[in-house]
Design a protein around this motif. Sequence first.
Motif, PDB file in Angstrom:
ATOM      1  N   THR A 188      36.660  -4.567  -4.436  1.00 19.57           N
ATOM      2  CA  THR A 188      35.977  -3.274  -4.526  1.00 19.57           C
ATOM      3  C   THR A 188      35.849  -2.624  -3.151  1.00 19.57           C
ATOM      4  N   ASN A 189      35.761  -3.424  -2.106  1.00 16.67           N
ATOM      5  CA  ASN A 189      35.678  -2.873  -0.753  1.00 16.67           C
ATOM      6  C   ASN A 189      36.913  -2.045  -0.406  1.00 16.67           C
ATOM      7  N   VAL A 190      38.083  -2.483  -0.891  1.00 15.97           N
ATOM      8  CA  VAL A 190      39.308  -1.716  -0.655  1.00 15.97           C
ATOM      9  C   VAL A 190      39.225  -0.370  -1.373  1.00 15.97           C
ATOM     10  N   LEU A 191      38.779  -0.384  -2.636  1.00 15.27           N
ATOM     11  CA  LEU A 191      38.641   0.879  -3.370  1.00 15.27           C
ATOM     12  C   LEU A 191      37.615   1.786  -2.715  1.00 15.27           C
ATOM     13  N   GLU A 192      36.519   1.207  -2.249  1.00 12.11           N
ATOM     14  CA  GLU A 192      35.481   2.001  -1.600  1.00 12.11           C
ATOM     15  C   GLU A 192      36.014   2.670  -0.337  1.00 12.11           C
ATOM     16  N   ALA A 193      36.871   1.953   0.397  1.00 14.83           N
ATOM     17  CA  ALA A 193      37.468   2.527   1.612  1.00 14.83           C
ATOM     18  C   ALA A 193      38.366   3.706   1.263  1.00 14.83           C
ATOM     19  N   ILE A 194      39.190   3.560   0.223  1.00 15.77           N
ATOM     20  CA  ILE A 194      40.061   4.667  -0.186  1.00 15.77           C
ATOM     21  C   ILE A 194      39.232   5.850  -0.660  1.00 15.77           C
ATOM     22  N   ALA A 195      38.187   5.565  -1.442  1.00 16.49           N
ATOM     23  CA  ALA A 195      37.323   6.641  -1.935  1.00 16.49           C
ATOM     24  C   ALA A 195      36.632   7.374  -0.791  1.00 16.49           C
ATOM     25  N   LEU A 196      36.285   6.655   0.262  1.00 17.53           N
ATOM     26  CA  LEU A 196      35.631   7.262   1.425  1.00 17.53           C
ATOM     27  C   LEU A 196      36.492   8.370   2.020  1.00 17.53           C
ATOM     28  N   LEU A 197      37.813   8.213   1.947  1.00 13.70           N
ATOM     29  CA  LEU A 197      38.727   9.205   2.510  1.00 13.70           C
ATOM     30  C   LEU A 197      38.721  10.499   1.701  1.00 13.70           C
ATOM     31  N   GLY A 198      38.287  10.436   0.453  1.00 18.89           N
ATOM     32  CA  GLY A 198      38.215  11.641  -0.354  1.00 18.89           C
ATOM     33  C   GLY A 198      36.823  12.233  -0.450  1.00 18.89           C
ATOM     34  N   LEU A 199      35.817  11.339  -0.539  1.00 22.19           N
ATOM     35  CA  LEU A 199      34.444  11.788  -0.765  1.00 22.19           C
ATOM     36  C   LEU A 199      33.657  11.973   0.522  1.00 22.19           C
ATOM     37  N   GLY A 200      34.109  11.347   1.624  1.00 21.49           N
ATOM     38  CA  GLY A 200      33.377  11.443   2.878  1.00 21.49           C
ATOM     39  C   GLY A 200      32.108  10.624   2.911  1.00 21.49           C
ATOM     40  N   ARG A 201      31.887   9.815   1.894  1.00 24.23           N
ATOM     41  CA  ARG A 201      30.701   8.965   1.796  1.00 24.23           C
ATOM     42  C   ARG A 201      31.003   7.850   0.811  1.00 24.23           C
ATOM     43  N   SER A 202      30.097   6.886   0.706  1.00 20.32           N
ATOM     44  CA  SER A 202      30.320   5.751  -0.181  1.00 20.32           C
ATOM     45  C   SER A 202      30.249   6.176  -1.643  1.00 20.32           C
ATOM     46  N   CYS A 203      31.217   5.754  -2.439  1.00 14.60           N
ATOM     47  CA  CYS A 203      31.194   6.044  -3.868  1.00 14.60           C
ATOM     48  C   CYS A 203      30.144   5.213  -4.582  1.00 14.60           C
ATOM     49  N   ARG A 204      29.586   4.220  -3.899  1.00 15.44           N
ATOM     50  CA  ARG A 204      28.573   3.344  -4.504  1.00 15.44           C
ATOM     51  C   ARG A 204      27.163   3.706  -4.059  1.00 15.44           C
ATOM     52  N   GLY A 205      27.033   4.831  -3.351  1.00 18.45           N
ATOM     53  CA  GLY A 205      25.724   5.299  -2.940  1.00 18.45           C
ATOM     54  C   GLY A 205      25.109   4.516  -1.798  1.00 18.45           C
ATOM     55  N   VAL A 206      25.943   3.813  -1.020  1.00 19.37           N
ATOM     56  CA  VAL A 206      25.458   2.999   0.092  1.00 19.37           C
ATOM     57  C   VAL A 206      25.422   3.838   1.365  1.00 19.37           C
ATOM     58  N   ARG A 207      24.392   3.661   2.165  1.00 19.43           N
ATOM     59  CA  ARG A 207      24.297   4.378   3.436  1.00 19.43           C
ATOM     60  C   ARG A 207      25.440   3.973   4.358  1.00 19.43           C
ATOM     61  N   MET A 208      25.902   4.921   5.169  1.00 22.76           N
ATOM     62  CA  MET A 208      27.025   4.662   6.061  1.00 22.76           C
ATOM     63  C   MET A 208      26.749   3.495   7.005  1.00 22.76           C
ATOM     64  N   ALA A 209      25.525   3.372   7.449  1.00 21.45           N
ATOM     65  CA  ALA A 209      25.183   2.311   8.398  1.00 21.45           C
ATOM     66  C   ALA A 209      25.371   0.926   7.802  1.00 21.45           C
ATOM     67  N   HIS A 210      25.434   0.843   6.473  1.00 16.74           N
ATOM     68  CA  HIS A 210      25.567  -0.452   5.809  1.00 16.74           C
ATOM     69  C   HIS A 210      27.002  -0.765   5.390  1.00 16.74           C
ATOM     70  N   LEU A 211      27.953   0.088   5.759  1.00 11.34           N
ATOM     71  CA  LEU A 211      29.348  -0.122   5.375  1.00 11.34           C
ATOM     72  C   LEU A 211      30.134  -0.917   6.408  1.00 11.34           C
ATOM     73  N   GLY A 212      29.597  -1.054   7.596  1.00 18.35           N
ATOM     74  CA  GLY A 212      30.313  -1.754   8.655  1.00 18.35           C
ATOM     75  C   GLY A 212      30.332  -3.265   8.463  1.00 18.35           C
ATOM     76  N   HIS A 213      31.324  -3.905   9.060  1.00 19.97           N
ATOM     77  CA  HIS A 213      31.402  -5.368   9.068  1.00 19.97           C
ATOM     78  C   HIS A 213      30.181  -5.923   9.809  1.00 19.97           C
ATOM     79  N   TRP A 214      29.716  -7.078   9.365  1.00 16.11           N
ATOM     80  CA  TRP A 214      28.493  -7.650   9.920  1.00 16.11           C
ATOM     81  C   TRP A 214      28.576  -7.780  11.451  1.00 16.11           C
ATOM     82  N   GLY A 215      27.586  -7.208  12.123  1.00 15.05           N
ATOM     83  CA  GLY A 215      27.505  -7.314  13.573  1.00 15.05           C
ATOM     84  C   GLY A 215      28.288  -6.268  14.339  1.00 15.05           C
ATOM     85  N   SER A 216      29.045  -5.419  13.653  1.00 12.54           N
ATOM     86  CA  SER A 216      29.860  -4.409  14.347  1.00 12.54           C
ATOM     87  C   SER A 216      29.041  -3.135  14.563  1.00 12.54           C
TER      88      SER A 216
END
Length: 368
Positions: free
Chosen positions: A37-65
Amino acid sequence: MRLLSLTLQNFRSYPTLRFPCSGGMHLLVGPNGAGKTNVLEAIALLGLGRSCRGVRMAHLGHWGSSFFRVRGDGKSDHSRETSVEVVFESQPSRMAYFLRDGQVPLRKFLGRFPVAIFLPDDLHLFRGSPQLRRRFLNRILTQVCPWYLPQLLKYRHVLNQRNGLLKHVPLPSAAEFLPWEQKLAHLGSSITLARLEFLETLQLTFLRELTSIGLLWSDVLFRYMRATVSRDAFALEQEYLSLLQASRARDILLRSTTTGVHREDWRIEVQGRDLVTFASRGEQRLVFLALLLLAAAYLELRRLEKPVVLLDDLFSELDIEHQQILLQMLSSFQVFITATRVPQDAPGELWQVESGRVVVGDRACSVP
């Protein structure tokens, strides 16, 4: 639109990932939690400009990045090469959007890479909460109306301000409420009119689409449920303002705004009855599949580009017959589908998704 390659950096479970894409069907197969689902969410981000799952942008990064980057290189239906990219930095918190390697504001970014995404919750679209149905409208309209998402975000900000006043002690005066109510009425009127236009466009070919998949119904109607009746923008704005002022005393008691586009809903009626009470579960799934294709066709109509279709774990909710219907309906689109096992007779390219990598055949795709 066709995605030719996807690059992820510090996004979700992927520290680095880059892989090429073909033009047809892609099956992302792996156990739960593998990162499909993370792959789909990344592709969706390119169209929607935000998470399709309603997650804040700050929580989309890899842990510790401290940042993440998602880039898609593709080709339009008119054979024009293009690229879209989203970059987020956490300190200070900021987003940047790029088209063909040039930075652009969000309003110019939205819809340039159209995506039609359907999540497991969407199969409960008709029986679920009104929030699910509003989210369905918002995901499509964000991509066809450049002003829609900024307007919606402003509406939510103003709504929070009015709700804050409702909870304030001592209670503010009517004069303090009025500016926020005027803004809510102005912003809400344009959002409602856009939603009405979208549903009315779907209505034009909905019955024909239902017939093509075996539902021989008559008198099928999209009904948008709202407290207002006007279709003129100015009249609708005044109507919303009157409703907000009339509900102020009740809202003070409930400490929440009880009227507006954030409370509106829609449903499908068959011969005057709600689809939920008229149709069986199997028939409702067929209606959902028809709606899925119509939404993709609407994006193509408005953007003059076929959207990339993203289906998250949809096969687990459909029997084999419905799976085959879906695959046939989407045969002309580039499609990415996640599943825990390979669907029967599924065409396309098979990708095995493991923790932190995607394997195409016997080749792992990653960035050094």
